[in-house]
Design a protein around this motif. Structure first.
Motif, PDB file in Angstrom:
ATOM      1  N   ASP A 363       0.754  -1.054  -0.038  1.00  0.00           N
ATOM      2  CA  ASP A 363      -0.147  -0.239  -0.017  1.00  0.00           C
ATOM      3  C   ASP A 363       1.166   1.243   0.016  1.00  0.00           C
ATOM      4  OD1 ASP A 363      -1.613   2.248   1.700  1.00  0.00           O
ATOM      5  OD2 ASP A 363      -3.238   0.736   0.769  1.00  0.00           O
ATOM      6  N   ASP A 364       0.885   1.875  -1.130  1.00  0.00           N
ATOM      7  CA  ASP A 364       1.801   3.019  -1.156  1.00  0.00           C
ATOM      8  C   ASP A 364       1.399   4.255   0.099  1.00  0.00           C
ATOM      9  OD1 ASP A 364       3.827   4.249  -2.836  1.00  0.00           O
ATOM     10  OD2 ASP A 364       2.557   5.855  -3.316  1.00  0.00           O
ATOM     11  N   THR A 365       0.149   4.464   0.192  1.00  0.00           N
ATOM     12  CA  THR A 365      -0.134   5.575   1.126  1.00  0.00           C
ATOM     13  C   THR A 365       0.547   4.994   2.600  1.00  0.00           C
ATOM     14  OG1 THR A 365      -2.285   5.878  -0.050  1.00  0.00           O
ATOM     15  CG2 THR A 365      -2.056   6.755   2.283  1.00  0.00           C
ATOM     16  N   LEU A 366       0.223   3.839   2.867  1.00  0.00           N
ATOM     17  CA  LEU A 366       0.918   3.286   4.135  1.00  0.00           C
ATOM     18  C   LEU A 366       2.552   3.398   4.252  1.00  0.00           C
ATOM     19  CD1 LEU A 366       0.388   2.312   6.932  1.00  0.00           C
ATOM     20  CD2 LEU A 366       0.384  -0.153   5.796  1.00  0.00           C
ATOM     21  N   LYS A 367       2.936   3.180   3.050  1.00  0.00           N
ATOM     22  CA  LYS A 367       4.520   3.279   2.958  1.00  0.00           C
ATOM     23  C   LYS A 367       4.960   4.850   3.093  1.00  0.00           C
ATOM     24  CE  LYS A 367       6.283   0.629  -0.077  1.00  0.00           C
ATOM     25  NZ  LYS A 367       6.560   0.188  -1.382  1.00  0.00           N
ATOM     26  N   ARG A 368       4.319   5.744   2.495  1.00  0.00           N
ATOM     27  CA  ARG A 368       4.577   7.192   2.711  1.00  0.00           C
ATOM     28  C   ARG A 368       4.412   7.452   4.090  1.00  0.00           C
ATOM     29  NH1 ARG A 368       2.302  10.090  -2.815  1.00  0.00           N
ATOM     30  NH2 ARG A 368       3.426   8.979  -4.478  1.00  0.00           N
ATOM     31  N   LYS A 369       3.383   7.134   4.665  1.00  0.00           N
ATOM     32  CA  LYS A 369       3.051   7.569   6.016  1.00  0.00           C
ATOM     33  C   LYS A 369       4.533   6.954   6.905  1.00  0.00           C
ATOM     34  CE  LYS A 369       0.686   9.882   9.020  1.00  0.00           C
ATOM     35  NZ  LYS A 369       0.359  11.417   8.516  1.00  0.00           N
ATOM     36  N   THR A 370       4.984   5.838   6.452  1.00  0.00           N
ATOM     37  CA  THR A 370       5.843   4.980   7.245  1.00  0.00           C
ATOM     38  C   THR A 370       7.274   6.007   7.284  1.00  0.00           C
ATOM     39  OG1 THR A 370       4.624   3.039   7.113  1.00  0.00           O
ATOM     40  CG2 THR A 370       6.989   2.943   8.065  1.00  0.00           C
ATOM     41  N   PHE A 371       7.400   6.530   5.935  1.00  0.00           N
ATOM     42  CA  PHE A 371       8.635   7.355   5.763  1.00  0.00           C
ATOM     43  C   PHE A 371       8.464   8.588   6.584  1.00  0.00           C
ATOM     44  CE2 PHE A 371       9.594   4.783   1.750  1.00  0.00           C
ATOM     45  CZ  PHE A 371      10.734   4.431   1.796  1.00  0.00           C
ATOM     46  N   GLU A 372       7.561   9.039   6.751  1.00  0.00           N
ATOM     47  CA  GLU A 372       7.340  10.201   7.492  1.00  0.00           C
ATOM     48  C   GLU A 372       7.454   9.988   8.884  1.00  0.00           C
ATOM     49  OE1 GLU A 372       3.491  12.005   6.941  1.00  0.00           O
ATOM     50  OE2 GLU A 372       3.384  12.413   5.100  1.00  0.00           O
ATOM     51  N   LEU A 373       7.324   8.588   9.277  1.00  0.00           N
ATOM     52  CA  LEU A 373       7.443   8.420  10.704  1.00  0.00           C
ATOM     53  C   LEU A 373       9.154   8.221  10.979  1.00  0.00           C
ATOM     54  CD1 LEU A 373       6.993   7.211  13.556  1.00  0.00           C
ATOM     55  CD2 LEU A 373       6.287   4.948  12.544  1.00  0.00           C
ATOM     56  N   LEU A 374       9.708   7.386   9.804  1.00  0.00           N
ATOM     57  CA  LEU A 374      11.040   7.433   9.705  1.00  0.00           C
ATOM     58  C   LEU A 374      11.837   8.561   9.981  1.00  0.00           C
ATOM     59  CD1 LEU A 374      11.565   4.148   7.434  1.00  0.00           C
ATOM     60  CD2 LEU A 374      11.446   4.299   9.940  1.00  0.00           C
ATOM     61  N   TYR A 375      11.514   9.611   9.148  1.00  0.00           N
ATOM     62  CA  TYR A 375      12.100  10.908   9.198  1.00  0.00           C
ATOM     63  C   TYR A 375      12.060  11.402  10.474  1.00  0.00           C
ATOM     64  CZ  TYR A 375      12.299  15.746   8.271  1.00  0.00           C
ATOM     65  OH  TYR A 375      12.505  17.238   8.264  1.00  0.00           O
TER      66      TYR A 375
END
Length: 964
Positions: A363-375
């Motif tokens: 899921d691309d939306t979930l992946k982008r939200k995860t990258f925000e968390l990693l940031y």
């Protein structure tokens, strides 16, 4: 609804609804709706339609409007239905108008009075319908008309009316906050309303007010906590439960308000801990609405002053979200975790595996939200992994917007948490290589600064290793195709500065690589500029070191190519390189010192080195410089500055009303058709020229002589072959034109009352500055006229004194042909262009017409500023003026510069054709078609003017030669 039409609807209406639902395509649906529109247009205007039938038509119009078609032909009938006394029809009308109209529609004015009347109705259903319309239709201008009545309804007996009144006031606050700021106390009162619906409606405007001003509502913290506690304890009626959750939407709104009030306030936050714990415990996570309340609780805990127990409870709730199989709950868990790690970074370590699973989720939306968390989780120990993951994801996506965001985050993390400079350079190379054009140019400058400055310490060895590593990596990358422009610029700069410093690579090798870059990216002038500058640095370092410079053939061809480039910047760089190669070592070292990129450059912004030059110029009489901020309003410095200010003011916007153009005086001369070989005046459009013509006003000099001053500023006429029949305009009054707001206006100017006050010479004023092309383009844009350029289709002349420059454009004429060619003449133009005569026979030894041409040729050599009177002794020059005046009367719409005998003479001149004359023969005109004898008129006029020396005294046959 039944086959016979449930709820009083006809079978035709039901069939319409059914056919719309069964339509298999948009085109079929549009065909049904278009047929319905035609039917409604025909039936809705029938007389004596029953009210029940009209209600059905209005509902069918609602279907038409909802499906995207225009139903404006029925809007007025919906407005009329709101006036009906029947409750059912009135509510139908209000429903229709709220769907049809917006707050700025023209029909709103017809509804305001009806709304005011219905707000005072005894039937609360009518009042509710009116309040619904108020929320949708009342705009900022009509708020004062209904505001007092809406405020009164806050005390209505029915809770539904009070609730809708609060909603209406909230809508007023959104449209015009100033109109309801004095009613904040009313919101505080309705918060304590005994009906939960009214209380819940009040939370919405209070949330907006608290968002803007938190301190003013700190006293309501206890009230909000008490309400939330009562809701969580299920003290509200069962009708407010949703999926067995007590009033969940009221809880969510209360949690939002408490998060604002408890942010940064320890005392207020401590009062909330207990009720927040109760909400955590009582949330039902088996349904979505329970998870929504739980998520809002986590957000509230992350905003208020932190509490360890509540943070642990929130972390447990997040763990449940992340372990869920639902992507929506995982998304909520990632978002909630990102909020909590700001307060307690250790919480993220408990959910590492869950975060990695989300990072690898399809899921691309979930992946982008995860990258925000990693940031948000990044630190010096995990920056390598996170940045590498982000770069890999950036390479895999095609969304430039999100790719730009990922690249900027990678750069920010690399700058902040880079474990080593070598890793930083390698990481930045990857970012530039895969998203170079999307990266801010400042990032490249920061990287170049880092390479130049090094670690900022005294360890030169480490800095040298850093630069050598950068050079090696760039020499390896430079061979790859299609590198971003920003990356290439940085590569050229680094190779030029440090390509040969460690001695590992020769100057010839580096210069060859740079020439390859310039050749491969020949369309990018910026890259070529960086490359040629890098070559200059390399050659400068070689010359300063005393080594022999061997210019490669490809470098020499590049320099020669750039020397003739259309870019002045590239030309200058190429010439500077050629000049630098010819200097000695000392000069080169002083011009381009080694490793001086980090030295500060002092710039004298005041240009103080020019003070001596400025002082000398002022002492010699030069005008002092006036700053641009002080130039406005300075109109009396000089006439030049006055004109410049007038020009500048014409470019600004002006808001006064336009003046109506005055009608042109109709021509009294008949329309004449001239042969194709004759010169025919073509009138110009009145809006495309700015003509200032004043009548001749006699002035008395100190010696007692009078001068007749004619102002022919900007008067222009076009001569050429006629494309249509044009009448000659001749009036006894001269006309002047002026421009108002870019529009040419015509105003009549009366001629001189007495022609007895003759003058011995003509003092002609210098024409003013003509209309600039920019003004002409502006006028064309504003008023739709054609854009006029500086070039004129034909040349024209202005009557001038002998000291004024007179120009004659070359005119090619053939005796038996009708074509005439004229070249454009720069302004100021002349009124008439009679052209050069064609030689048909040999000239006599003495010819008065030849003498006339000699006088005119002498006038051309005189500079324009030398304004003076015409020499009275040169009769031929005076008579040339009369010839031009006589010919000017033939130009359609031309301004007669000299007061004449009125309509008689001008009407006679209008029919006069002009023909060429040879130097050997007399110059004449065709016989006059009507009017008095032209010879008598001119002789009489010459005698009246008393020119000092009678023209005929020197050459008595001159009039006869000129007039035939």
């Amino acid at each position: 609804m039944g086959s016979q039409g449930g709820f009083g609807q006809s079978k035709e209406f039901l069939d319409l609804v059914k056919s719309i639902g069964e339509a298999r395509s948009k085109s079929e649906e549009d065909r049904i709706i278009l047929g319905e529109i035609e039917t409604l247009k025909r039936r809705i205007v029938e007389p004596d339609i029953p009210k029940r039938k009209m209600k059905e038509y209005i509902i069918r119009l609602v279907y038409v409007e909802m499906l995207g078609h225009d139903a404006s032909f029925g809007y007025i009938h919906a407005v009329k239905m709101t006036h009906d006394d029947s409750l059912l029809l009135k509510r139908t009308g209000y429903l229709a108008v709220t769907l049809f109209l917006n707050e700025d529609h023209d029909l709103i004015i017809l509804i305001v009075n009806t709304i005011q009347k219905d707000l005072r109705s005894d039937n609360y259903l009518v009042v509710c319908a009116a309040l619904n319309a108020v929320c949708r239709l009342i705009n900022e201008e009509t708020i004062p008309a209904v505001l007092p009545q809406v405020v009164e309804l806050l005390g209505h007996a029915k809770e539904a009316v009070r609730k809708k009144a609060v909603m209406a006031l909230h809508r007023f606050y959104q449209k015009s906050p100033a109109s309801v700021l004095h009613l904040i106390s009313n919101f505080r009162k309705t918060l304590c309303d005994k009906d939960p619906g009214v209380m819940g409606a009040t939370l919405c405007p209070l949330f907006d007010l608290v968002t803007i001003d938190v301190k003013s509502f700190k006293d309501l913290v206890i009230s909000f906590i008490s309400i939330l506690k009562q809701v969580a304890e299920r003290r509200l009626p069962k009708s407010y439960d949703y999926h067995q959750m007590p009033a969940p939407f009221i809880q969510i709104k209360l949690l939002k308000v408490l998060a604002l009030l408890g942010s940064g306030d320890k005392q207020a936050s401590e009062q909330m801990y207990t009720v927040l714990g109760d909400v955590f415990k009582k949330c039902d996570t088996s349904c979505n609405i329970g998870n929504a309340v739980l998520y809002e609780c986590i957000c509230c805990v992350s905003c208020i002053y932190p509490n360890t127990k509540l943070l642990e409870t929130a972390a447990d709730a997040i763990s449940k979200f992340l372990k869920s199989d639902t992507h929506n709950l995982k998304y909520m868990g990632i978002d909630a975790l990102g909020r909590l790690i700001k307060i307690s970074p250790d919480i993220a370590e408990q959910h590492q595996l869950a975060v990695i699973d989300c990072l690898e989720d399809p899921d691309d939306t979930l992946k982008r939200k995860t990258f925000e968390l990693l940031y948000k989780m990044t630190k010096s120990t995990n920056v390598n992994v996170i940045v590498d993951r982000m770069i890999d994801y950036m390479i895999s996506i095609n969304d430039n917007h999100y790719k730009t965001e990922i690249a900027s985050r990678c750069v920010e993390l690399a700058e902040q948490f880079a474990p080593s400079n070598h890793w930083f350079i390698q990481t930045m190379n990857k970012v530039f290589e895969h998203a170079g054009d999307l990266v801010n140019i400042k990032v490249a400058h920061n990287l170049m600064r880092l390479i130049a400055e090094g670690f900022g310490e005294d360890d030169d060895t480490t800095d040298s290793q850093l630069r050598s590593s950068a050079v090696e990596s760039y020499l390896r990358i430079i061979a790859e195709p299609k590198l971003p422009s920003v990356f290439l610029q940085m590569i050229c700069w680094v190779l030029g500065e440090y390509g040969t410093t460690d001695g590992k690579y020769s100057a010839s090798y580096i210069t060859g690589k740079l020439c390859d870059v310039a050749e491969a990216y020949s369309n990018d002038e910026t890259v070529k500029a960086y490359a040629i500058t890098a070559l200059m640095k390399l050659y400068a370092y070689e010359i300063a070191a005393g080594r022999k410079v061997d210019i490669l053939p490809e470098c020499q061809s590049l320099i020669e190519e750039l020397s003739v480039s259309h870019s002045t910047d590239l030309q200058q760089r190429a010439y500077e390189l050629q000049a630098l190669i010819g200097l000695d070592a000392c000069a080169v070292e002083s011009v381009m010192p080694s490793d001086a990129s980090c030295e500060d450059i002092e710039i004298d912004k005041s240009l103080s080195f020019l003070n001596h030059y400025v002082q000398e110029s002022l002492e010699k009489g030069a005008q002092p410089y006036i700053p641009e901020s002080e130039r406005t309003g300075m109109l009396n410095i000089s006439s030049f500055r006055n004109e410049d200010h007038h020009e500048a003011s014409m470019h600004g916007l002006r808001f006064e009303a336009y003046e109506l153009p005055k009608p042109m005086v109709p021509s009294k001369s008949p329309v004449t058709y001239t042969p194709s070989t004759e010169l025919v005046p073509v009138p110009e459009p009145s809006y495309s020229r700015e003509v200032h013509t004043s009548t001749a006003v006699p002035s008395i000099s100190n010696s007692g002589s009078t001068e007749l001053k004619l102002r022919l500023d900007g008067v222009q006429k076009k001569w050429g072959r006629p494309s249509y029949s044009s009448g000659s305009t001749s009036t006894s009054e001269s006309s002047s034109q002026k421009t108002v707001n870019g529009v040419a206006q015509t105003e009549s100017v009366s001629t001189s009352t007495s022609r007895a006050q003759a003058t011995s010479s003509f003092d002609l004023k210098k024409p003013q500055v003509e209309i600039s092309p920019e003004k002409q383009r502006l006028a064309a844009s504003l008023f739709g006229g054609p854009i006029k350029t500086d070039k004129r289709p034909t040349s024209s002349k202005v009557v001038k004194s002998s000291s004024h420059a007179t120009e004659k454009p070359p005119v090619a004429k053939a005796a038996d042909t009708a074509s005439e060619k004229s070249t454009p003449v720069q302004p100021p133009p002349d009124l008439l262009d009679l052209g050069e005569p064609t030689v048909t026979s040999s000239a006599p030894l003495i010819d008065p017409f030849k003498q006339l041409e000699g006088l005119l040729d002498q006038g051309e050599n005189v500079s324009a500023p030398n304004h003076g009177a015409v020499n009275a002794n040169k009769a031929s020059d005076v008579m040339s003026l009369y010839v031009e005046i006589a010919a000017s009367g033939q130009s359609g719409g031309a301004v007669n510069p000299v007061p004449t005998n009125g309509d008689d003479m001008l009407s006679g001149l209008s029919g006069m054709g002009i023909r060429t004359a040879s130097p050997g023969g007399p110059a004449g005109s065709s016989p006059l078609s009507k009017g008095p004898n032209l010879r008598d008129a001119l002789e009489k006029d010459a005698l009246v003017r008393q020119m000092g020396v009678t023209p005929t005294s020197q050459n008595p046959n001159l009039f006869k030669d000129l007039l035939g």
